[in-house]
Scaffold this motif. Sequence first.
Motif, PDB file in Angstrom:
ATOM      1  N   ILE A 188       0.834  -1.200   0.000  1.00 56.11           N
ATOM      2  CA  ILE A 188       0.000   0.000   0.000  1.00 56.11           C
ATOM      3  C   ILE A 188       0.871   1.253   0.000  1.00 56.11           C
ATOM      4  CG2 ILE A 188      -0.289   0.022   2.537  1.00 56.11           C
ATOM      5  CD1 ILE A 188      -3.113   1.191   2.031  1.00 56.11           C
ATOM      6  N   HIS A 189       1.991   1.226   0.708  1.00 58.93           N
ATOM      7  CA  HIS A 189       2.901   2.379   0.721  1.00 58.93           C
ATOM      8  C   HIS A 189       3.405   2.672  -0.691  1.00 58.93           C
ATOM      9  CE1 HIS A 189       3.038   0.750   4.808  1.00 58.93           C
ATOM     10  NE2 HIS A 189       3.527   1.904   5.244  1.00 58.93           N
ATOM     11  N   ARG A 238       3.240  10.699  -6.375  1.00 56.57           N
ATOM     12  CA  ARG A 238       4.178  11.178  -7.394  1.00 56.57           C
ATOM     13  C   ARG A 238       3.438  11.572  -8.668  1.00 56.57           C
ATOM     14  NH1 ARG A 238       8.098  13.842  -6.868  1.00 56.57           N
ATOM     15  NH2 ARG A 238       9.410  12.355  -5.722  1.00 56.57           N
ATOM     16  N   SER A 239       2.444  10.803  -9.063  1.00 57.07           N
ATOM     17  CA  SER A 239       1.692  11.146 -10.276  1.00 57.07           C
ATOM     18  C   SER A 239       0.879  12.417 -10.082  1.00 57.07           C
ATOM     19  CB  SER A 239       0.792   9.983 -10.710  1.00 57.07           C
ATOM     20  OG  SER A 239      -0.249   9.764  -9.792  1.00 57.07           O
ATOM     21  N   ALA A 240       0.514  12.713  -8.819  1.00 53.81           N
ATOM     22  CA  ALA A 240      -0.261  13.918  -8.525  1.00 53.81           C
ATOM     23  C   ALA A 240       0.598  15.176  -8.546  1.00 53.81           C
ATOM     24  CB  ALA A 240      -0.930  13.795  -7.162  1.00 53.81           C
ATOM     25  N   LEU A 252       8.332  13.239   1.047  1.00 53.11           N
ATOM     26  CA  LEU A 252       8.936  12.646   2.232  1.00 53.11           C
ATOM     27  C   LEU A 252       8.025  11.524   2.710  1.00 53.11           C
ATOM     28  CD1 LEU A 252       9.647  15.837   2.131  1.00 53.11           C
ATOM     29  CD2 LEU A 252      10.332  15.530   4.517  1.00 53.11           C
ATOM     30  N   LEU A 253       8.595  10.599   3.461  1.00 55.49           N
ATOM     31  CA  LEU A 253       7.778   9.570   4.099  1.00 55.49           C
ATOM     32  C   LEU A 253       8.251   9.408   5.535  1.00 55.49           C
ATOM     33  CD1 LEU A 253       6.307   6.342   2.720  1.00 55.49           C
ATOM     34  CD2 LEU A 253       7.563   6.211   4.888  1.00 55.49           C
ATOM     35  N   GLU A 307      12.993   4.271  -1.375  1.00 55.60           N
ATOM     36  CA  GLU A 307      13.934   5.057  -2.182  1.00 55.60           C
ATOM     37  C   GLU A 307      13.761   4.726  -3.664  1.00 55.60           C
ATOM     38  OE1 GLU A 307      18.632   6.316  -2.306  1.00 55.60           O
ATOM     39  OE2 GLU A 307      18.165   4.271  -1.657  1.00 55.60           O
ATOM     40  N   LYS A 308      13.661   3.435  -3.972  1.00 52.50           N
ATOM     41  CA  LYS A 308      13.464   3.015  -5.373  1.00 52.50           C
ATOM     42  C   LYS A 308      12.177   3.591  -5.956  1.00 52.50           C
ATOM     43  CE  LYS A 308      14.729  -1.553  -4.840  1.00 52.50           C
ATOM     44  NZ  LYS A 308      14.559  -2.985  -5.186  1.00 52.50           N
ATOM     45  N   ALA A 309      11.157   3.701  -5.098  1.00 53.91           N
ATOM     46  CA  ALA A 309       9.839   4.195  -5.542  1.00 53.91           C
ATOM     47  C   ALA A 309       9.810   5.704  -5.737  1.00 53.91           C
ATOM     48  CB  ALA A 309       8.772   3.778  -4.539  1.00 53.91           C
TER      49      ALA A 309
END
Length: 332
Positions: free
Chosen positions: A198-199, A207-209, A217-218, A243-245
């Motif tokens: 879900i994260h 990111r698409s928004a 940040l998370l 990080e990859k995401a």
Amino acid sequence: MSYLLKPLQVGTLKLNNRLVMPPMATAKAESDGRVSQDILDYYKEKSEGGNISLIIIEHSFITPEGKASKNQLSVSDDDIIEDLRKLADVIHQNGSKAIMQLNHAGSAAEKEVIGTMPVGPSAVINPRKGNIPRELTSKEIDDIIQAFYDAARRTKEAGFDGVEIHSAHGYLLNQFFSPLTNKRKDEYGGSIHNRIRIHLKVIEAVRSAVGDDFPILLRLGASDYMEGGSTIEDSQIAAKEFEKAGIDILDISGGFCGYVVSGCTEQGYFAQLSESAKKVISIPVILTGGITEAKAAEQLLADGKADLIGVGRAIFKDSTWAQRAVESLLTI
């Protein structure tokens, strides 16, 4: 030169030092979550002088069902964008950067506040609240991911410098992360990779928004410090995937243990967690937790425990803390 006073560039985000004011709930919003004069005054006072490079606004609910408490700030409706712009402007006028923290409380919500039964990954007891939520359906999970998308879009439209996804302190995304509250048998439960599914979908949606040039940040509750809960090893795997995401900064805090680690009295409660995250990722890491002295913040940075230091309660109690801290370090 002082470690705390070194500037940092993270993508489009230019920070003039390493001092962060982490999100702290104030319960100063209007009853419907709108920006109040009290909130504007509060952030104006905290950002005065621009000594805090980055201010992360208190957690704000993305849907009414995800509201954590009364008088919590909202980012759940397009009608609120102009009000939020005033909040960003107040902070910018004082020279600090402003980040909006997006949250869904999940089973940490209260029926008296939201008017419906709280929801969670699984119908099991919330260790911090003691209540049992209703288990979310796959369709409802999709709706929550969409709500994060919408809230992130509003944040950017309101003129903030970035957005933070809240997955700490036992709120909804943290409930998915923790084996204590995630007993699902579908794609969202079981292995750590499933528990952060879900994260990853939320990060992709956000990111698409906001586009590629807007910092995300998370905040990760990197360990529950409870038997059967999430572990440092879980958070290292998650950190690499985040990080990859496309996460730009990882903000480390506690899981179901909340803001403290039982028995820990040293400043920087979560230094072990932030240090372990730094070993496996290259993006900047924020450390918070009981830091009350500039020299302690300086030492944590010097020791490589983190890249940015969050000072919460000390700034909450004393709005001049940051100015005095900066002045004390200018001679180093």
